[in-house]
Design an enzyme around this catalytic site. Structure first.
Site, short mmCIF file in Angstrom:
data_model
loop_
_atom_site.label_atom_id
_atom_site.label_comp_id
_atom_site.label_asym_id
_atom_site.label_seq_id
_atom_site.Cartn_x
_atom_site.Cartn_y
_atom_site.Cartn_z
N HIS A 136 0.85 -1.19 0.00
CA HIS A 136 0.00 0.00 0.00
C HIS A 136 0.88 1.23 0.00
CE1 HIS A 136 -4.09 -1.64 0.60
NE2 HIS A 136 -3.34 -2.71 0.79
N PRO A 137 0.48 2.30 -0.60
CA PRO A 137 -0.85 2.58 -1.09
C PRO A 137 -1.21 1.68 -2.28
CG PRO A 137 0.62 4.34 -1.75
CD PRO A 137 1.40 3.43 -0.85
#
Length: 161
Positions: A136-137
């Site tokens: 992530h992101p």
């Protein structure tokens, strides 16, 4: 992005290493960028001195409305060092297909680049990317799904999950 344009952007964030007199104690500096040359563990050329962050010769990020981040070689530099026929835009075409550089434009480019900079320093290969669960992101997950190369001429438009 050409190497010249990248250097132009890097000058906006040039490190202030000259005033530190690091050369006097033996810390090696990249004369072109002014950044401190470090190993994968952030060690400098002097065993007791470490360097972290933007002053180190590792990853670069430009924080603008459309962020840009890079780590490693540009396409032009990779071709110069290894030969155009040996480069697939992301990695070497032969052997273990080591990733030579990563360039990312988009939301959260700084975080994505930071996440992959350590992997690149540790010898990231194309197979490693293919066998990685996305980080992530969420936009960083696109790097783990790479299968269309510039040389192939195929449409690289993201079509969904």
């Amino acid at each position: 992005m050409t190497g010249g344009r990248r250097l132009e952007m890097d000058k906006c964030r040039a490190p202030e290493t000259k005033t530190l007199n690091l050369e006097k104690v033996g810390v090696k500096i990249n004369k072109e960028t002014g950044k401190i040359i470090v190993a994968a563990d952030e060690a400098t050329s002097v065993p007791s001195i470490f360097s972290i962050g933007d002053i180190s010769e590792v990853a670069t990020t430009v924080f603008t409305p459309l962020e840009y981040g890079c780590v490693g070689l540009s396409e032009e530099e990779a071709e110069r060092r290894h030969g155009k026929d040996r480069i697939e835009v992301i990695c070497l075409r032969d052997g273990e297909q080591r990733v030579l550089g990563l360039h990312f434009t988009g939301q959260n480019a700084g975080e994505v680049t930071q996440g992959f900079s350590l992997a690149l320093q540790c010898g990231l290969t194309y197979e490693h990317l293919r066998n990685t669960v996305g980080i992530h992101p969420t936009c960083a997950e696109e790097l783990t799904k790479l299968h269309i190369t510039k040389r192939s001429g195929l449409d690289a438009t993201v079509t969904g999950c």
